[in-house]
Design a protein around this motif. Structure first.
Motif, PDB file in Angstrom:
ATOM      1  N   LEU A   6       0.643  -1.202   0.152  1.00 15.79           N
ATOM      2  CA  LEU A   6       0.270   0.003  -0.200  1.00 15.79           C
ATOM      3  C   LEU A   6       0.906   0.972   0.276  1.00 15.79           C
ATOM      4  N   GLN A   7       2.001   1.351   0.607  1.00 18.06           N
ATOM      5  CA  GLN A   7       2.827   2.399   0.362  1.00 18.06           C
ATOM      6  C   GLN A   7       3.263   2.444  -0.651  1.00 18.06           C
ATOM      7  N   ARG A   8       3.797   1.357  -1.590  1.00 16.83           N
ATOM      8  CA  ARG A   8       4.891   1.762  -2.841  1.00 16.83           C
ATOM      9  C   ARG A   8       3.317   1.778  -3.946  1.00 16.83           C
ATOM     10  N   PHE A   9       2.567   1.668  -3.678  1.00 14.41           N
ATOM     11  CA  PHE A   9       1.652   1.661  -5.162  1.00 14.41           C
ATOM     12  C   PHE A   9       0.495   3.474  -3.979  1.00 14.41           C
ATOM     13  N   GLN A  10       1.431   3.856  -3.424  1.00 16.90           N
ATOM     14  CA  GLN A  10      -0.003   5.326  -2.644  1.00 16.90           C
ATOM     15  C   GLN A  10      -0.223   6.133  -3.760  1.00 16.90           C
ATOM     16  N   ALA A  11       0.976   6.085  -4.919  1.00 15.57           N
ATOM     17  CA  ALA A  11       0.878   7.088  -5.563  1.00 15.57           C
ATOM     18  C   ALA A  11      -0.130   6.893  -6.881  1.00 15.57           C
ATOM     19  N   VAL A  12      -0.989   5.858  -7.014  1.00 15.76           N
ATOM     20  CA  VAL A  12      -1.658   5.280  -8.321  1.00 15.76           C
ATOM     21  C   VAL A  12      -3.378   5.404  -7.557  1.00 15.76           C
ATOM     22  N   LEU A  13      -3.458   4.993  -5.866  1.00 19.08           N
ATOM     23  CA  LEU A  13      -4.273   4.945  -5.306  1.00 19.08           C
ATOM     24  C   LEU A  13      -5.323   5.619  -4.785  1.00 19.08           C
ATOM     25  N   PRO A  14      -6.492   5.596  -4.683  1.00 19.67           N
ATOM     26  CA  PRO A  14      -7.716   6.969  -3.964  1.00 19.67           C
ATOM     27  C   PRO A  14      -7.611   7.769  -2.976  1.00 19.67           C
ATOM     28  N   LEU A  15      -8.296   8.132  -2.756  1.00 16.41           N
ATOM     29  CA  LEU A  15      -7.915   9.140  -1.559  1.00 16.41           C
ATOM     30  C   LEU A  15      -6.701   9.309  -1.359  1.00 16.41           C
ATOM     31  N   ASN A  16      -6.074  10.228  -1.561  1.00 22.24           N
ATOM     32  CA  ASN A  16      -4.548  11.328  -1.728  1.00 22.24           C
ATOM     33  C   ASN A  16      -4.302  11.718  -1.756  1.00 22.24           C
ATOM     34  N   PRO A  17      -5.725  12.645  -1.577  1.00 24.31           N
ATOM     35  CA  PRO A  17      -6.013  14.383  -1.585  1.00 24.31           C
ATOM     36  C   PRO A  17      -4.488  15.347  -2.135  1.00 24.31           C
ATOM     37  N   GLN A  18      -3.196  15.057  -1.449  1.00 26.90           N
ATOM     38  CA  GLN A  18      -2.686  15.780  -1.490  1.00 26.90           C
ATOM     39  C   GLN A  18      -1.056  15.119  -2.274  1.00 26.90           C
ATOM     40  N   ALA A  19      -1.843  14.261  -2.981  1.00 28.34           N
ATOM     41  CA  ALA A  19      -0.847  13.504  -4.193  1.00 28.34           C
ATOM     42  C   ALA A  19       0.249  13.013  -3.595  1.00 28.34           C
ATOM     43  N   PHE A  20       0.573  12.353  -2.755  1.00 32.44           N
ATOM     44  CA  PHE A  20       1.643  11.967  -2.526  1.00 32.44           C
ATOM     45  C   PHE A  20       2.477  11.158  -2.903  1.00 32.44           C
ATOM     46  N   GLY A  21       3.517  10.834  -3.320  1.00 33.11           N
ATOM     47  CA  GLY A  21       4.616   9.718  -3.992  1.00 33.11           C
ATOM     48  C   GLY A  21       4.314   8.808  -2.568  1.00 33.11           C
ATOM     49  N   ALA A  22       5.285   7.670  -3.891  1.00 34.49           N
ATOM     50  CA  ALA A  22       5.380   6.415  -3.436  1.00 34.49           C
ATOM     51  C   ALA A  22       6.176   6.385  -2.257  1.00 34.49           C
ATOM     52  N   VAL A  23       5.790   5.789  -1.046  1.00 33.82           N
ATOM     53  CA  VAL A  23       7.256   5.424   0.186  1.00 33.82           C
ATOM     54  C   VAL A  23       8.469   4.910  -0.732  1.00 33.82           C
ATOM     55  N   THR A  24       9.223   5.179  -0.156  1.00 33.02           N
ATOM     56  CA  THR A  24      10.543   4.459  -0.488  1.00 33.02           C
ATOM     57  C   THR A  24      10.209   3.176   0.007  1.00 33.02           C
ATOM     58  N   PRO A  25      11.376   2.605  -1.643  1.00 36.36           N
ATOM     59  CA  PRO A  25      11.383   0.858  -0.450  1.00 36.36           C
ATOM     60  C   PRO A  25      12.018   0.768   0.565  1.00 36.36           C
ATOM     61  N   ASP A  26      13.107   1.211   1.596  1.00 41.96           N
ATOM     62  CA  ASP A  26      13.523   1.250   3.303  1.00 41.96           C
ATOM     63  C   ASP A  26      12.745   1.497   4.053  1.00 41.96           C
ATOM     64  N   SER A  27      12.533   3.015   3.078  1.00 34.26           N
ATOM     65  CA  SER A  27      11.311   3.174   4.837  1.00 34.26           C
ATOM     66  C   SER A  27       9.525   2.804   4.602  1.00 34.26           C
ATOM     67  N   ALA A  28       9.056   2.417   3.661  1.00 38.86           N
ATOM     68  CA  ALA A  28       7.966   1.143   3.654  1.00 38.86           C
ATOM     69  C   ALA A  28       8.275   0.089   3.780  1.00 38.86           C
ATOM     70  N   PHE A  29       9.650  -0.537   4.134  1.00 36.80           N
ATOM     71  CA  PHE A  29       9.601  -1.786   4.946  1.00 36.80           C
ATOM     72  C   PHE A  29      10.294  -1.465   6.261  1.00 36.80           C
TER      73      PHE A  29
END
Length: 597
Positions: A80-103
């Motif tokens: 969910l963190q890595r695909f955040q940029a293309v998922l709904p309910l993201n009004p601030q248009a945040f990009g994907a979280v970096t792999p190490d931070s997401a892990f």
């Protein structure tokens, strides 16, 4: 400690005990299958999932089920963190979280640690906050509760190989305990002013243009350093301010009740949208301890002797008070550097005084110090002030509470099974002193049990000390230390104590959102969680298979003041001695340096 602080502490403990008693009856009834309406509704779920609710399993299958369940949760939160940029309910248009931070974040929320190396309102969209983080707050809390219930069944049952059905226990804990309580607290928090909305962030026009310097970031979002190793700064200015809002109250309720601690906002419970009033501050502290306290009574009810639950609870309360008093006292003394400049920081009945650095002015020293002790006594990690700004010995109190294994109430489930491990150790020590085979609640404590207890107790100190050693010995680890010297060492020690004990709070001076720390802390969190859970479940299976023996004249009573004293001594002796050299290098050395000026 002033009278106001004593009144605050007394009221808190009084309300806690009053609410924990009926909650214990509800929890025990739900997990025993006596909640009739719930059992009827569960039938649909069992048919869909092909679960046989009356079929119990061995400890091995129970542990495997938990590992698979939490492993799938880790994958889901990471994805969910890595695909955040293309998922709904993201009004601030945040990009994907970096792999190490997401892990790191995925491991953090799955293990009930909720360590956050990022700012929630600047990194996570609403869907990620709700579907990944909030949902995992429920599931990780349920994991802790079912483990302690399985251990208690090990004491209650005899000559059997089964300790329960993990899927039934997880479902009932989530649906009929955590969800209703969270709904109730979320409504109260929202009524008090905690934000709950799916609207985009608000842009407000400021009265004047603000200018500041900020570290320059590379395309991966990491700070850029010059040839001398200093961060490169760039001039910034703005005439507007972005006010973050979102679905906060719903996440806040379970983060406190589940002793998770991860906040929607980076400032956590110091943020006025997350903790707006003195009442919400009190309720948040109460929510952290509510289920851990109730589980002590659940323990007494399940083993058929309420005195056993009261004994464990008494040990927790004594240790808790013994930590609250010095924490508040040290913060009321203030900072000696300011004293040397002629600033009077003495706290009196009419003048708060003391060390206000890092404290939220609305709550002051007493409420902030009490909150700090509560959140680190439990494995919560939520904060309403900056622990990094505490005095050296004031900051050592929450550090020590984590290093004790967070058994002073502790996390939901984890605190009680941690304290029961120390109880088994205590009767073992008593047995050695009088030359008898130790026994606890009618079960002989033999070689296998002591090996499992030793493994469960020693795994976290090993992770903390090894992780701290690696961090201070490597260039990548030292690069994150912004405050060299004793305080910098304390920041690293605090980080690994928090991670391995699944707390999640931090000394904020450590720059830990780097691949090095994200990976190392994630490993500490995972093995700190399941390196204890697996031995505890093995203990449950071993105890359940044993025959019950009758009490004799040589049996140590485990419900009186003598046992409570022995239990407290065991916690302090076994839990703390591992860390004395490290504490001497960190907060103790810093205190001596500060007050010798």
């Amino acid at each position: 400690m002033m009278s106001a602080a004593w009144i605050q502490l007394t009221v808190f403990l009084g309300v806690l005990l009053v609410l924990a008693w009926p909650l214990a009856r509800m929890i025990e009834a739900v997990l025993a299958g006596r909640f009739v309406l719930g059992c009827r509704l569960e039938g649909v779920l069992w048919r869909i999932a092909n679960v046989r609710p009356n079929e119990e399993t061995s400890w091995q299958r129970y542990a495997l089920g938990l590992l698979v369940f939490n492993g799938l949760g880790l994958i889901a939160v990471y994805a969910l963190q890595r695909f955040q940029a293309v998922l709904p309910l993201n009004p601030q248009a945040f990009g994907a979280v970096t792999p190490d931070s997401a892990f790191n974040t995925a491991v953090s929320f799955v293990t009930n640690t909720n360590w956050q190396g990022y700012g929630g309102e600047t990194s996570m969209g609403y869907l990620t906050q709700m579907l990944a983080l909030t949902v995992q707050n429920f599931l990780s809390a349920a994991t802790g509760i079912v483990v302690v219930i399985a251990l208690i069944r090990g004491f209650v049952r005899h000559s059997v190989q089964c300790i329960g059905n993990v899927w039934v226990d997880l479902t009932r804990t989530t649906l009929w305990v955590l969800l209703p309580l969270s709904l109730l607290f979320a409504i109260i928090f929202s009524a008090q002013g905690v934000v709950q909305t799916l609207s985009p962030y608000v842009e407000a026009q400021t009265l004047e243009t603000v200018h500041w310097q900020a570290p320059k970031l590379d395309p991966q979002g990491q700070p850029v350093f010059d040839t001398s190793g200093q961060p490169v700064l760039q001039e910034m200015s703005s005439a507007t301010q972005t006010i973050a809002i979102g679905p906060v109250a719903s996440q806040l309720a379970i983060k406190m009740l589940g002793t998770n601690g991860g906040g929607f906002f980076n400032a956590n419970s110091a943020h006025p949208f997350e903790n707006p009033t003195a009442l919400t501050n009190f309720l948040q502290m109460l929510a952290i301890f509510l289920i851990p306290a109730a589980l002590c009574f659940v323990f007494g009810r399940m083993v058929g002797d309420l005195r056993q639950g009261w004994a464990v609870l008494a040990a927790m309360v004594v240790l808790f008070i013994a930590c609250v008093v010095p924490a508040i006292w040290f913060e009321q003394q203030g900072n000696s550097a300011l004293t040397a400049l002629g600033v009077d920081q003495t706290a009196t009945a009419t003048q708060p005084g003391g060390n206000m650095e890092g404290k939220e002015a609305r709550f002051g020293i007493n409420a902030t110090s009490l909150f700090a002790v509560i959140t680190t006594a439990a494995s919560c990690g939520a904060v309403n002030g900056m622990h990094d700004s505490f005095t050296p010995l004031g900051g050592m109190v929450p550090l020590v509470l984590m290093q004790l294994g967070e058994v002073v109430f502790g996390g939901v489930g984890t605190g009680l099974y941690g304290m029961l491990l120390f109880a088994i150790m205590a009767v073992f020590i008593a047995g050695l002193m009088i030359g008898r085979t130790p026994e606890y609640l009618g079960k002989k404590i033999e070689v296998r049990e002591m090996k499992l207890v030793s493994l469960a107790i020693l795994v976290t100190p090993l992770l903390v000390l090894l992780g701290t050693g690696v961090a201070v010995m490597t260039d990548a680890g030292r690069a994150g230390i912004m405050n060299p010297g004793a305080h910098g060492f304390s920041e690293v020690l605090y980080a690994f104590s928090s991670a391995a004990n699944n707390n999640g709070s931090a000394f904020a001076g450590l720059s830990a959102n780097t691949p090095f720390y994200n990976l190392l802390l994630a490993l500490a969190m995972w093995f700190g969680r399941f390196g204890v859970i697996v031995p505890v479940l093995a203990m449950a299976g071993s105890l359940a298979a044993k025959k019950r023996i009758a009490a004799s004249e040589g049996t140590l009573p485990t419900h009186g003041p003598l046992f409570v004293t022995l239990l407290i001594g065991t916690v302090l002796l076994v839990g703390l001695l591992n860390y004395v050299p490290a504490l001497a290098l960190g907060p103790v050395a810093e205190h001596l340096m500060l007050w010798s000026r």
